[in-house]
Design an enzyme around this catalytic site. Structure first.
Site, PDB file in Angstrom:
ATOM      1  N   GLU A 155     -13.753  -1.168   6.156  1.00 50.72           N
ATOM      2  CA  GLU A 155     -13.781   0.180   5.586  1.00 50.72           C
ATOM      3  C   GLU A 155     -15.116   0.328   4.858  1.00 50.72           C
ATOM      4  O   GLU A 155     -15.588  -0.607   4.223  1.00 50.72           O
ATOM      5  CB  GLU A 155     -12.598   0.326   4.629  1.00 50.72           C
ATOM      6  CG  GLU A 155     -12.462   1.682   3.997  1.00 50.72           C
ATOM      7  CD  GLU A 155     -11.163   1.796   3.178  1.00 50.72           C
ATOM      8  OE1 GLU A 155     -10.078   1.561   3.747  1.00 50.72           O
ATOM      9  OE2 GLU A 155     -11.259   2.100   1.988  1.00 50.72           O
ATOM     10  N   TYR A 195      -1.115  12.912   6.747  1.00 44.60           N
ATOM     11  CA  TYR A 195      -0.733  11.866   7.699  1.00 44.60           C
ATOM     12  C   TYR A 195       0.761  11.958   7.993  1.00 44.60           C
ATOM     13  O   TYR A 195       1.560  12.227   7.092  1.00 44.60           O
ATOM     14  CB  TYR A 195      -0.989  10.471   7.097  1.00 44.60           C
ATOM     15  CG  TYR A 195      -2.410   9.948   7.176  1.00 44.60           C
ATOM     16  CD1 TYR A 195      -3.375  10.532   7.986  1.00 44.60           C
ATOM     17  CD2 TYR A 195      -2.762   8.826   6.431  1.00 44.60           C
ATOM     18  CE1 TYR A 195      -4.667  10.008   8.028  1.00 44.60           C
ATOM     19  CE2 TYR A 195      -4.045   8.298   6.469  1.00 44.60           C
ATOM     20  CZ  TYR A 195      -4.995   8.896   7.267  1.00 44.60           C
ATOM     21  OH  TYR A 195      -6.260   8.375   7.302  1.00 44.60           O
ATOM     22  N   TYR A 255       0.842  -1.205   0.000  1.00 43.89           N
ATOM     23  CA  TYR A 255       0.000   0.000   0.000  1.00 43.89           C
ATOM     24  C   TYR A 255       0.880   1.259   0.000  1.00 43.89           C
ATOM     25  O   TYR A 255       0.571   2.252  -0.646  1.00 43.89           O
ATOM     26  CB  TYR A 255      -0.928  -0.005   1.217  1.00 43.89           C
ATOM     27  CG  TYR A 255      -1.705   1.283   1.376  1.00 43.89           C
ATOM     28  CD1 TYR A 255      -2.543   1.748   0.366  1.00 43.89           C
ATOM     29  CD2 TYR A 255      -1.590   2.043   2.532  1.00 43.89           C
ATOM     30  CE1 TYR A 255      -3.249   2.938   0.509  1.00 43.89           C
ATOM     31  CE2 TYR A 255      -2.293   3.232   2.686  1.00 43.89           C
ATOM     32  CZ  TYR A 255      -3.120   3.680   1.670  1.00 43.89           C
ATOM     33  OH  TYR A 255      -3.815   4.860   1.815  1.00 43.89           O
TER      34      TYR A 255
HETATM   35  C1  3EB Z   1      -7.750   5.926   5.826  1.00 41.94           C
HETATM   36  O1  3EB Z   1      -8.628   6.711   6.200  1.00 41.94           O
HETATM   37  C2  3EB Z   1      -8.180   4.546   5.481  1.00 41.94           C
HETATM   38  O2  3EB Z   1      -5.298   5.495  -0.108  1.00 41.94           O
HETATM   39  O3  3EB Z   1      -6.906   6.060  -1.464  1.00 41.94           O
HETATM   40  C3  3EB Z   1      -9.335   5.132   2.773  1.00 41.94           C
HETATM   41  C4  3EB Z   1      -9.700   5.706   1.561  1.00 41.94           C
HETATM   42  C5  3EB Z   1      -8.031   4.714   2.950  1.00 41.94           C
HETATM   43  C6  3EB Z   1      -8.770   5.877   0.540  1.00 41.94           C
HETATM   44  C7  3EB Z   1      -6.493   5.678  -0.357  1.00 41.94           C
HETATM   45  C8  3EB Z   1      -7.108   4.876   1.919  1.00 41.94           C
HETATM   46  C9  3EB Z   1      -7.474   5.461   0.721  1.00 41.94           C
HETATM   47  O4  3EB Z   1      -6.556   6.226   5.773  1.00 41.94           O
HETATM   48  C10 3EB Z   1      -7.612   4.057   4.222  1.00 41.94           C
END
Ligand code: 3EB
Length: 331
Positions: free
Chosen positions: A320, A202, A142
Site C-alpha cells: 500500500e 464498499y 481490521y
Molecule cells: C483500500 O483501498 C485499501 O481503512 O483507513 C487504505 C487506506 C485502506 C485507508 C482505512 C484502508 C484504509 O481499501 C485499504
C-alpha cells in the site's frame, strides 16, 4: 507555513516549531522528542538508518496538551495529535471485541478534543493496529476496527460518507492501537478515485461496516494547498487485482495514485505531479522490496520515498502506498 520534513537518525534541526510527527522504524534507544510523536514500529527497508524522523513544522506560537491518552499540539487553525490505546484496557461485550471498543473510544476522544479546540475538521488519520489480519471474535481485526471507527463518526454526529478524512490503516506486529491525526479549523475537500468505488461504499464482502475514509483530502491553509493521499492499493472497483504479483500491485497502486492526483489537481489552484509527492510504501513481504522499489523509481523518479515492512488490511494485498504534497497557492 506547514512543512513536512523527513530526516535520518537525528531529529531535524530545521527552524520552525514542531507541531508533531512520526518516528518510523525500529529505534535503538527510547529517546523521544517533546512534541506529539506517533511511533510506527516496523522495519525500514533499503534504509541506511534504522529510523526516519518525520516532522510537521510550523511558524508561530504553539499550544499543546495531554489527556485521555491524546498528546496534541496546535498552531492557529491546525492541530496534530496522537492517541494510543491499549485494547486490553477495554472489555468490549458479546457483540463488540476489545479492539472494536478501543477504536470507537479513540475516535470519540479525537472528535471531543477537536470540537473543544474549535478545529473540528479531520483532514488525515494514520491508523496502526497490531495483527490487523488476525481473526478473533469471529471477525478479522481490521473489520472490527472499521465497526468501531464508523460507530464513533455516527455517535459524534459526523458523516461517515462523503466528507471523511484521508487515512491509512496498517498492521504492525505488536504495540497498541495508535492513531495520529491532523485537523483544521476549515474543512478539507474530499477527493475520490474514478477507478475505485469509494471505500465508504464498499460492499459487505469486505466486512459488516465500510471503512470511513476518502481517497485523498485537499486542504487550504495560510496560502498553501496540502494534498493528503490515503493509503492506496491495487484495487480496481472494489476488487484486489494482481494477486500474488507485487510489481503488478505496485504499478496498479501508482495508477490509482495518478488518478487521485489528477482529480485533486482539478480542484486545486495548481496541478500536483507524482515526482513532487513524498511517499510511504508499506510492503507485506520484505522479499518483494527490490521489485517494488524498481517500479517506484521507474514511475516517480527521484521522489522522497520511505519503505517499510508492515501488514496491509486485506490478506491478498502485498503493498500500500500513501503520499503527501504541498505547494503555495497562486496569489
Ligand atoms: C483500500 O483501498 C485499501 O481503512 O483507513 C487504505 C487506506 C485502506 C485507508 C482505512 C484502508 C484504509 O481499501 C485499504
Amino acid at each position: 507555513m506547514l512543512r513536512f520534513v523527513s530526516s535520518l537518525s537525528t531529529v531535524s534541526r530545521e527552524t520552525g516549531g514542531q507541531l508533531g510527527g512520526a518516528l518510523v522504524g525500529v529505534p535503538a534507544s527510547g529517546a523521544v522528542p517533546p512534541w506529539p510523536v506517533q511511533r510506527v514500529f516496523a522495519p525500514l527497508l533499503g534504509s541506511t538508518s534504522p529510523v526516519v524522523h518525520e516532522t510537521w513544522l510550523v511558524d508561530g506560537p504553539l499550544t499543546s496538551g495531554r489527556g485521555e491518552d491524546i498528546h496534541w499540539r496546535r498552531n492557529g487553525g491546525l492541530l496534530y495529535g496522537v492517541i494510543d490505546l491499549d485494547e486490553v484496557d477495554f472489555r468490549g461485550g458479546p457483540d463488540c471485541s476489545p479492539l472494536q471498543a478501543a477504536s470507537a473510544e479513540a475516535y470519540r476522544r479525537i472528535f471531543r478534543l477537536l470540537d473543544a479546540q474549535g478545529v473540528p475538521h479531520l483532514w488525515r488519520a494514520w491508523n496502526y493496529l497490531p495483527r490487523i489480519n488476525l481473526e478473533t471474535h469471529g471477525l478479522e481485526r481490521y473489520r472490527q476496527f472499521n465497526i468501531g471507527r464508523q460507530d464513533a463518526f455516527v455517535d459524534c454526529h459526523r458523516s461517515s460518507t462523503g466528507n471523511v478524512p484521508a487515512a491509512c490503516a496498517i498492521g504492525l506486529v505488536g504495540g497498541t492501537l495508535s492513531i495520529a491525526f491532523l485537523a483544521g479549523e476549515v474543512p478539507a475537500v474530499p477527493i475520490e478515485n474514478p477507478r475505485q468505488i469509494s471505500a465508504y461504499n464498499y460492499p459487505a464482502d469486505y466486512g459488516p461496516r465500510s471503512p470511513t475514509f476518502s481517497r485523498a483530502t485537499l486542504a487550504r491553509i495560510g496560502g498553501q494547498e496540502l494534498l493528503f493521499i490515503s493509503g492506496t492499493a491495487s484495487i480496481v472497483g472494489h476488487q484486489t487485482v494482481h494477486s500474488g504479483d507485487a510489481a503488478g500491485q505496485c504499478r496498479e497502486s501508482l495508477a490509482n495514485i495518478a488518478a487521485v492526483v489528477t482529480e485533486a489537481s482539478r480542484q486545486a489552484q495548481r496541478a500536483f505531479v507524482l515526482p513532487e509527492l513524498s511517499y510511504r510504501v508499506y510492503i507485506r513481504n520484505a522479499g518483494d522490496f527490490p521489485a517494488v522499489r524498481a517500479v517506484m523509481e521507474a514511475t516517480v523518479g527521484a521522489a522522497e520515498i520511505v519503505y517499510l515492512q508492515a501488514d496491509i488490511c486485506r490478506a491478498d494485498l502485498l503493498l500500500e502506498i500513501e503520499a503527501y504534497a504541498s505547494h503555495l497557492q497562486e496569489n
